[in-house]
Design a protein around this motif. Structure first.
Motif, PDB file in Angstrom:
ATOM      1  N   LEU A  28       0.803  -1.222   0.000  1.00  0.00           N
ATOM      2  CA  LEU A  28       0.000   0.000   0.000  1.00  0.00           C
ATOM      3  C   LEU A  28       0.838   1.275   0.000  1.00  0.00           C
ATOM      4  N   PRO A  29       1.817   1.457   0.906  1.00  0.00           N
ATOM      5  CA  PRO A  29       2.547   2.730   0.920  1.00  0.00           C
ATOM      6  C   PRO A  29       3.249   3.038  -0.399  1.00  0.00           C
ATOM      7  N   ALA A  30       3.934   2.052  -0.968  1.00  0.00           N
ATOM      8  CA  ALA A  30       4.661   2.295  -2.214  1.00  0.00           C
ATOM      9  C   ALA A  30       3.705   2.568  -3.364  1.00  0.00           C
ATOM     10  N   ALA A  31       2.618   1.798  -3.443  1.00  0.00           N
ATOM     11  CA  ALA A  31       1.663   1.985  -4.534  1.00  0.00           C
ATOM     12  C   ALA A  31       0.977   3.345  -4.437  1.00  0.00           C
ATOM     13  N   ALA A  32       0.568   3.724  -3.238  1.00  0.00           N
ATOM     14  CA  ALA A  32      -0.110   5.011  -3.068  1.00  0.00           C
ATOM     15  C   ALA A  32       0.846   6.167  -3.331  1.00  0.00           C
ATOM     16  N   ARG A  33       2.079   6.044  -2.857  1.00  0.00           N
ATOM     17  CA  ARG A  33       3.060   7.109  -3.081  1.00  0.00           C
ATOM     18  C   ARG A  33       3.324   7.292  -4.574  1.00  0.00           C
ATOM     19  N   GLY A  34       3.489   6.188  -5.305  1.00  0.00           N
ATOM     20  CA  GLY A  34       3.733   6.289  -6.740  1.00  0.00           C
ATOM     21  C   GLY A  34       2.566   6.914  -7.482  1.00  0.00           C
ATOM     22  N   THR A  35       1.347   6.524  -7.115  1.00  0.00           N
ATOM     23  CA  THR A  35       0.168   7.093  -7.763  1.00  0.00           C
ATOM     24  C   THR A  35       0.030   8.569  -7.424  1.00  0.00           C
ATOM     25  N   ALA A  36       0.330   8.937  -6.182  1.00  0.00           N
ATOM     26  CA  ALA A  36       0.256  10.347  -5.788  1.00  0.00           C
ATOM     27  C   ALA A  36       1.221  11.189  -6.618  1.00  0.00           C
ATOM     28  N   ARG A  37       2.414  10.681  -6.842  1.00  0.00           N
ATOM     29  CA  ARG A  37       3.383  11.416  -7.664  1.00  0.00           C
ATOM     30  C   ARG A  37       2.874  11.584  -9.093  1.00  0.00           C
ATOM     31  N   GLN A  38       2.292  10.526  -9.645  1.00  0.00           N
ATOM     32  CA  GLN A  38       1.773  10.604 -11.009  1.00  0.00           C
ATOM     33  C   GLN A  38       0.642  11.623 -11.114  1.00  0.00           C
ATOM     34  N   LEU A  39      -0.300  11.573 -10.164  1.00  0.00           N
ATOM     35  CA  LEU A  39      -1.411  12.514 -10.198  1.00  0.00           C
ATOM     36  C   LEU A  39      -0.927  13.943  -9.988  1.00  0.00           C
ATOM     37  N   ALA A  40       0.020  14.128  -9.061  1.00  0.00           N
ATOM     38  CA  ALA A  40       0.548  15.466  -8.804  1.00  0.00           C
ATOM     39  C   ALA A  40       1.210  16.042 -10.052  1.00  0.00           C
ATOM     40  N   HIS A  41       1.961  15.202 -10.764  1.00  0.00           N
ATOM     41  CA  HIS A  41       2.599  15.658 -12.002  1.00  0.00           C
ATOM     42  C   HIS A  41       1.550  15.988 -13.054  1.00  0.00           C
ATOM     43  N   ARG A  42       0.516  15.156 -13.158  1.00  0.00           N
ATOM     44  CA  ARG A  42      -0.487  15.355 -14.206  1.00  0.00           C
ATOM     45  C   ARG A  42      -1.277  16.643 -14.009  1.00  0.00           C
ATOM     46  N   SER A  58       2.694   8.885   1.991  1.00  0.00           N
ATOM     47  CA  SER A  58       3.492   7.783   2.531  1.00  0.00           C
ATOM     48  C   SER A  58       3.265   7.613   4.027  1.00  0.00           C
ATOM     49  N   GLU A  59       3.249   8.718   4.760  1.00  0.00           N
ATOM     50  CA  GLU A  59       3.044   8.647   6.207  1.00  0.00           C
ATOM     51  C   GLU A  59       1.678   8.062   6.537  1.00  0.00           C
ATOM     52  N   ALA A  60       0.641   8.580   5.875  1.00  0.00           N
ATOM     53  CA  ALA A  60      -0.710   8.094   6.161  1.00  0.00           C
ATOM     54  C   ALA A  60      -0.868   6.633   5.751  1.00  0.00           C
ATOM     55  N   ALA A  61      -0.315   6.263   4.596  1.00  0.00           N
ATOM     56  CA  ALA A  61      -0.436   4.883   4.128  1.00  0.00           C
ATOM     57  C   ALA A  61       0.344   3.921   5.011  1.00  0.00           C
ATOM     58  N   THR A  62       1.516   4.348   5.494  1.00  0.00           N
ATOM     59  CA  THR A  62       2.305   3.495   6.382  1.00  0.00           C
ATOM     60  C   THR A  62       1.586   3.285   7.708  1.00  0.00           C
ATOM     61  N   ASN A  63       1.006   4.347   8.256  1.00  0.00           N
ATOM     62  CA  ASN A  63       0.199   4.203   9.471  1.00  0.00           C
ATOM     63  C   ASN A  63      -0.947   3.226   9.248  1.00  0.00           C
ATOM     64  N   LEU A  64      -1.584   3.345   8.093  1.00  0.00           N
ATOM     65  CA  LEU A  64      -2.718   2.476   7.779  1.00  0.00           C
ATOM     66  C   LEU A  64      -2.276   1.019   7.709  1.00  0.00           C
TER      67      LEU A  64
END
Length: 397
Positions: A28-42, A58-64
């Motif tokens: 989850l943390p890696a997948a969410a972080r990667g998607t967040a970067r893609q959306l932020a760039h787009r 990453s922080e929120a996903a790692t806690n989750l």
């Protein structure tokens, strides 16, 4: 809705890639972080802002992943006419936080994470909301606008009075539920955590395309037979079936809703019926919320649940729909009216949520932002065997 017929595959509805759900997993943390970067760039976030978003996700996903029971995260793009932001929500069923202020304090940690803490996530976000109950779970909402004058102006404009959340059924990527809001006049925003207004930046009110990913109509000026300024129309559509065809029906309904010149719910439904005749159709409800008149006017067709909830007492009153399918079997319009008590909420949701939920069972449900309330209802009442969606409108009326 359960389909009663099949059809050929349809193109992916525009904008569906703007919402991505992640289930609880080690990745989850890696997948969410990667998607967040893609959306932020787009959407054109500045590199520094994109890095802050990735860190917060990453922080929120790692806690989750480390602490939550049955956790999920959703990333999505929210828009005004000219600006876009990245928003994420985390939703879980436990263990919850006994002391929310302590959890937001600098240096607080209940286990190994990236180390910045939820307090830093709150500071990085332009809008931040957190609801947590011990033994019940947590819902966290965070939104990130660009670090530009226009982005700061959007952040400083406040929260819209209505927001919703949809989730596809298990095994599907597209959701056949959709919601939208159309203003009929200026409506005060819901108070929320915002940044100070940037010096020299004109602060137009945050428009109603935020959280809908749809451009709003020009607000209608009050006139004879028209609702007062501050009134708005609320739409919920449950496209027939699941997958791309249901998502297409819901997308077409939202687009037609924004194009419609009608302001009475039964007239809006008639407009949508004409548009949806060539597709699957769906269950659709339209509510006219008139704060100045302290009333809600409602017309629905199909299995969409609708309620006016007194947030002070938790009592709710149903707004009944008629049997039928918009686009195929439109019955004679049956419009109902309910009083809108001060501080009350209007809730519309699909049959992907059970209608047995009770506001008193979730303390603080309507004391948070509308999108957080929508996520709480989805957690408490949502089912996995169907598309699920809910929209909540609340304000200081």
């Amino acid at each position: 809705m359960t389909p009663d017929r099949a059809g050929p595959a349809a193109p992916v509805p525009a904008g569906c890639e703007d919402t991505v759900w992640f289930r609880h997993s080690d990745s989850l943390p890696a997948a969410a972080r990667g998607t967040a970067r893609q959306l932020a760039h787009r959407i054109g976030l500045l590199p520094e802002r994109a890095a802050e978003v990735a860190l917060a996700v990453s922080e929120a996903a790692t806690n989750l992943r480390r602490h939550a029971v049955d956790g999920a995260m959703v990333l999505r793009v929210v828009r005004t006419d000219t600006e876009a932001a990245l928003e994420f929500l985390t939703v879980d069923s436990g263990p919850g936080m006994a002391d929310v202020p302590a959890a937001l304090a600098d240096g607080y940690s209940s286990g190994p994470t990236l180390g910045i803490g939820l307090g830093a996530v709150a500071r990085l976000a332009d809008a931040f909301d957190l609801h947590s109950l011990p033994g019940r779970g947590t819902v966290l909402t965070a939104r990130f606008w660009n670090r530009t004058p226009a982005g700061r102006a959007a952040a400083a404009a406040g929260e819209p009075a209505a927001a919703g959340l949809t989730r596809p059924m298990s095994g599907q990527e597209l959701c056949g539920d959709a919601w939208a809001v159309r203003p009929l006049g200026a409506l005060p925003p819901v108070p929320g955590r915002v940044l100070p207004r940037a010096a020299g930046v004109a602060g137009a009110a945050l428009d109603w395309s935020v959280l809908t990913n749809r451009a709003p109509r020009t607000p209608v000026s009050p006139g004879p037979g028209r609702p007062d300024a501050g009134s708005f129309l609320l739409l919920f559509c449950d496209g027939l079936g699941h997958g791309p065809l249901a998502a297409r029906a819901a997308s077409d309904a939202v687009a037609a809703f924004h194009r419609s010149q009608a302001h009475r719910p039964e007239e809006v439904l008639a407009d949508l019926h004409r548009v949806l005749r060539t597709g699957r159709g769906g269950a659709i409800a339209v509510a006219l919320v008139e704060p100045a008149a302290a009333r809600v006017v409602f017309c629905g067709v199909g299995n969409v649940s609708a309620f006016v909830v007194d947030t002070a007492t938790g009592a709710r009153r149903s707004l009944p729909s008629s049997p039928g399918i918009v686009g195929h079997q439109l019955p004679a319009p049956h419009t109902v009216q309910q009083e809108l008590p001060p501080g009350s909420a209007v809730v519309l949701h699909s049959d992907g949520l059970t209608d047995r939920w009770r506001a008193p069972d979730v303390p603080g449900l309507f004391s948070h932002l509308p999108v957080t309330a929508a996520a709480l209802l989805l957690r408490e009442a949502g089912v996995r065997r169907d598309d699920a969606g809910v929209v909540v409108a609340k304000g200081a009326w």
